[in-house]
Design a protein around this motif. Structure first.
Motif, PDB file in Angstrom:
ATOM      1  N   CYS A 218      32.006  38.196  44.661  1.00 56.09           N
ATOM      2  CA  CYS A 218      30.897  37.470  44.047  1.00 56.09           C
ATOM      3  C   CYS A 218      31.342  36.050  43.724  1.00 56.09           C
ATOM      4  O   CYS A 218      32.296  35.858  42.967  1.00 56.09           O
ATOM      5  N   VAL A 299      25.251  42.083  39.557  1.00 55.79           N
ATOM      6  CA  VAL A 299      26.211  41.885  40.649  1.00 55.79           C
ATOM      7  C   VAL A 299      27.634  42.109  40.138  1.00 55.79           C
ATOM      8  O   VAL A 299      28.454  42.763  40.800  1.00 55.79           O
ATOM      9  N   SER A 303      30.985  44.333  41.601  1.00 51.86           N
ATOM     10  CA  SER A 303      31.889  43.425  42.327  1.00 51.86           C
ATOM     11  C   SER A 303      33.350  43.845  42.168  1.00 51.86           C
ATOM     12  O   SER A 303      33.767  44.310  41.104  1.00 51.86           O
ATOM     13  N   VAL A 306      35.650  38.345  41.676  1.00 48.20           N
ATOM     14  CA  VAL A 306      34.714  37.303  41.246  1.00 48.20           C
ATOM     15  C   VAL A 306      35.405  35.950  41.353  1.00 48.20           C
ATOM     16  O   VAL A 306      36.483  35.745  40.773  1.00 48.20           O
TER      17      VAL A 306
END
Length: 389
Positions: A218, A299, A303, A306
């Motif tokens: 992400c 999200v 994930s 990140v």
């Protein structure tokens, strides 16, 4: 002296406002400002807030969300909200219909009605906002106050102004002890350290996304110039992790279309598949551009990695705690000066230069899942607000 300053400040700012009116009128036709400028500088469809409430002022989307722990403990009928940004307005409207754009300071003489309390978030140091609210009977609070390494010298140069501003503020709730010391040096009084309110109540998942089988990266709250760097790093990553997928979440909605075009052009060269979330709410393509607000926490929940935007360019960084609560592995750039206290409250964030992002992403197995070390205590703020009810 205080009365003289009030008069001079008001006269000078009114003069500046009158000079700026023609330019403001022209800017009001731009799509980005078509709501905010007419409301803030011409009071167009911007009625005053009803009197005798608890008035919260926050600037941005993130700050407007951060005040939710305080909002939740108060009766809805006394809530009053203001902001200076479109995204901030969308958030505060969910708290109460008594939500407005904050008018430019000289217009507050006409617009501002007496309130029980004024609560201002972080670094919104508007002299007339505090002074007029106080003169009309409000208790004035500055909450989640901070003074970054970068901004403090600038405030010191204008110390004469901030001494006058802090005379109008009854209570200050600072993020850290260092912030307390810096604020007091500028004239703040009754300063209490409560930690960062953004850690008091982190956003929870509102919708369960189906996680794809491969690693999910992400790229969160990205700014101009950061997407290109992230796309290049992801291209290198795909050579090692062929089933990996990337979700890009631009920080500002007005950039959604530009980022989509950039990703589509890049994907053609790399032979990647790409999609807009607004057109297909699944994660089936190699790259998904999340062109919607309020979905980022959903999200984060699925994930693996990140890449936190806003810190690879000198923007100041963004709130890493929202991702850390899910144990994501987090990569950030070095320019996180506005989020220093939050970063210090989290273990496991890997801070990397833009030039090293690709290499560190390929070394993802060596990264540690992020973990929160501390939270904040909003009890003193809550007690102060409830004392006026």
């Amino acid at each position: 002296m205080e009365k003289l300053f009030f008069i001079l400040y008001s006269v000078v700012l009114t003069f500046v406002y009158l000079l700026a009116l023609p330019f403001l009128f022209l800017f009001s036709f731009k799509t980005k400002y078509k709501d905010a400028i007419p409301a803030r500088f011409f009071l167009w469809r911007n009625k005053p807030l009803e009197a005798n409430g608890i008035w919260f002022h926050s600037c941005s989307f993130g700050e407007a969300r951060a005040i939710k722990p305080l909002v939740d403990v108060l009766p809805k009928d006394i809530l009053r909200m203001s902001t200076t940004t479109h995204t901030g307005l969308e958030v505060i409207k969910s708290y109460t219909s008594q939500s407005r754009y904050l008018p430019f300071e000289p217009l507050l003489f006409l617009w501002l009605k007496p309130q029980k309390v004024l609560v201002v978030m972080e670094a919104e140091f508007w002299y007339l906002l505090f002074a007029l609210a106080k003169k009309r009977g409000a208790k004035t609070l500055l909450v989640n106050a901070r003074m970054s390494d970068r901004s403090f010298p600038k405030y010191q140069k204008m110390g004469w102004l901030y001494k006058q501003i802090f005379k109008q503020i009854d209570e200050v709730y600072a993020q850290t002890l260092l912030d307390k010391e810096r604020l007091e040096s500028l004239g703040a009084k009754n300063v209490v350290v409560t930690g960062n309110i953004k850690l008091a109540q982190l956003p929870s998942v509102s919708k369960r996304w189906v996680k794809p089988s491969g690693l999910l990266v992400c790229a969160a709250s990205t700014h101009e110039g950061e997407e290109e760097m992230i796309l290049k790093a992801f291209s290198d990553f795909k050579k090692q992790e062929s089933d990996a997928k990337l979700i890009i979440v631009p920080r500002h909605p007005e950039r959604f279309n530009k980022v989509v075009k950039m990703v589509e052009d890049f994907s053609k060269k790399e032979k990647f598949t790409v999609q807009r979330y607004s057109q297909n709410e699944t994660i089936k393509s190699d790259i998904v551009v999340l062109d919607a607000l309020g979905e980022l926490v959903n999200v984060y929940a699925i994930s693996d990695l990140v890449i936190l935007g806003g810190a690879f360019a000198p923007i100041g960084g963004h709130n890493a705690a929202e991702a850390a609560q899910f144990g994501c592995k987090i990569l950030s750039g070095p320019h996180y000066f506005n989020q220093k206290d939050i970063f210090e409250a989290i273990e496991g964030i890997a801070v990397v230069e833009a030039s090293n992002l690709s290499r560190r992403l390929l070394q993802h197995a060596q990264l540690k899942p992020a973990q929160l070390k501390s939270k904040s205590d909003i009890t003193p703020m809550v007690e102060s607000l409830k004392n006026v009810l």
